[in-house]
Design an enzyme around this catalytic site. Structure first.
Site, PDB file in Angstrom:
ATOM      1  CB  CYS A 174      33.047  39.099  39.935  1.00  0.00           C
ATOM      2  SG  CYS A 174      31.395  39.129  40.674  1.00  0.00           S
ATOM      3  CB  CYS A 198      27.969  38.469  39.717  1.00  0.00           C
ATOM      4  SG  CYS A 198      28.031  36.694  40.036  1.00  0.00           S
ATOM      5  CB  CYS A 200      30.719  38.287  37.077  1.00  0.00           C
ATOM      6  SG  CYS A 200      31.232  36.693  37.791  1.00  0.00           S
ATOM      7  CB  CYS A 210      30.287  36.242  42.771  1.00  0.00           C
ATOM      8  SG  CYS A 210      31.405  35.409  41.619  1.00  0.00           S
TER       9      CYS A 210
END
Length: 465
Positions: free
Chosen positions: A66, A32, A36, A63
């Site tokens: 995000c 991430c 995030c 991810c």
């Protein structure tokens, strides 16, 4: 930053560090960006990486919440003049996709093994992995925001084959390209309906922190060369359009001014974007075109670091407070910028009319490409302009993103009739150097390494021409 400091940035979801590092969670297999919004993982389960490519190389996938691959790159690559910084700028320009690792190493003046070793040691990934991560990001954006056929997206993103494209998307995003398109955010799907191939490729060019777009568009409007560039619309909602000569073809690009900056609920500036649309004769030029626009609009800068340093200066503090996030624009075509810096706007327009290549399909007032250095060197070989264009044409002066800035400056100053002021402009704009002070101006060392930005503040305030 040490790892404990990075973890505190993750715990506070600090968007200032998006793109500066990435974190991965061993229990989920996901990596991430620091901001995030997901639940903060336990410290013992977190690993940190300097690049998305390093996280991907360790087996983590991006991810979906995000979208860590969508953040601007680290501002370090603009500042640093060492081999790693130069290599990252060249990779961002698509050199590895076009010329391979051998071509990258040749431009840097090192062996391929030395480049591989230095990048891997510092960034956790070699040039191939870094270029692959960039291709994957480009592909995801095109899949989710356009109606371009999947096969066309594969090659536009820089992949050598559709199979390589499919395998990479599955590995990084844990899904197929078709599933990725079906799962596009609502805004992406609605935008895609209006994004047929004939309408160009719509993109959002992300930046971090506040962005003073008005100052950038004012400068572009003042400098615009007829036939090659135009700026239209009312202030705050202007559109900058220009023609581009690219490695595989030509392009016309348009970038819209945004009147404001996106703010978070806390009132801070997590960042925003500029809307752009690209019409390319060859989709393989997408990465290069985007990279040139990012350099022109200085979208990979770190305004937090710049404003913190310059805001501590008594003279600059009120200027920084008035214009947080002021940028130092670069160039969409470094060789063109060098010629224009030397001859001026009126002469540049004359060169376009006489020697510029006419577009096969003119678009409004955009009718020509700026003439290539080789054409100008043959047509008008005399004087300093002739010496400059000849040096650009034969490679004695190279202005690509990975050029050695000190070496370029020395080569330019060696040209007959070249003055230091013009060289300073070329170094600032064509080479994107954030720390240039023009000759004859008393610029304190306390402004380093952001003297180019300090001068932008002085110009914006009317204290410099």
């Amino acid at each position: 930053m040490d790892e404990d400091t990075r973890y505190e940035a993750v715990r506070s979801r600090d968007a200032r560090f998006d793109g500066e590092f990435f974190f991965a969670v061993e229990t989920t297999g996901i990596y991430c960006r620091p901001s995030c919004p997901a639940v903060t993982p336990k410290r013992r389960n977190v690993r940190f990486y300097a690049t998305a490519a390093a996280a991907q190389g360790s087996g983590f996938r991006a991810c979906r919440r995000c979208r860590p691959d969508a953040v601007p790159g680290s501002a370090d690559w603009n500042v640093r003049a060492d081999v790693v910084g130069r290599a990252m700028r060249l990779i961002g320009d698509g050199v590895v996709d076009r010329e391979g690792v051998a071509g990258l190493a040749d431009r840097l003046g090192y062996s391929a093994r030395q480049v591989q070793r230095q990048l891997t040691a510092e960034l956790g990934a070699g040039p191939v992995a870094l270029a692959r991560a960039q291709r994957a990001h480009t592909a995801r954006v095109l899949v989710q925001t356009t109606e371009l056929p999947i096969t066309e997206i594969a090659f536009a993103s820089g992949f050598a084959s559709v199979r390589q494209f499919n395998d990479t998307i599955r590995e990084i995003y844990a899904t197929t390209p078709s599933e990725l398109r079906a799962a596009a955010p609502k805004g992406g799907r609605s935008g895609r309906r209006a994004a047929a191939p004939t309408a160009g490729i719509p993109l959002r060019l992300a930046h971090r922190g506040p962005y003073q777009g008005a100052a950038v568009f004012d400068l572009l409007a003042a400098e615009a060369v007829a036939g090659v560039e135009e700026v239209g619309g009312v202030r705050g909602r202007r559109t900058y359009r220009r023609t581009l000569r690219l490695p595989h073809g030509t392009g016309i690009v348009a970038v819209d001014e945004r009147a404001g900056t996106v703010r978070s609920a806390s009132g801070s500036h997590p960042g925003g974007w500029l809307d752009a649309r690209l019409h390319l004769t060859d989709p393989r030029d997408l990465t290069t075109a985007v990279g040139r626009l990012r350099r022109l609009f200085d979208l990979d800068a770190d305004p937090y670091a710049v404003d913190e340093r310059l805001g501590a200066d008594e003279r600059l503090a009120p200027l920084v407070a008035a214009r947080p996030g002021l940028r130092s624009p670069g160039a969409a075509d470094p060789e063109e910028l060098a010629v224009r810096a030397l001859v001026g706007r009126d002469s540049a327009e004359r060169l376009v009319r006489r020697y510029g290549k006419a577009l096969d399909a003119p678009c409004g007032s955009l009718t020509h490409l700026f003439p290539e250095p080789a054409v100008l060197a043959e047509a008008e070989p005399r004087g300093t302009p002739g010496a400059l264009t000849a040096a650009l044409a034969d490679g004695a002066v190279r202005l690509d993103p990975g050029a050695d800035r000190d070496g370029v400056e020395a080569a330019l100053l060696a040209l007959p009739g070249m003055d230091a002021g013009t060289v300073a402009v070329i170094r600032t704009r064509a080479l994107g150097d954030p720390d240039v002070a023009p000759p004859g101006l008393d610029v304190p060392d306390s402004w380093r390494p952001w003297r180019s930005y300090a001068l932008q503040h002085l110009c914006a305030a009317g204290e410099l021409d």
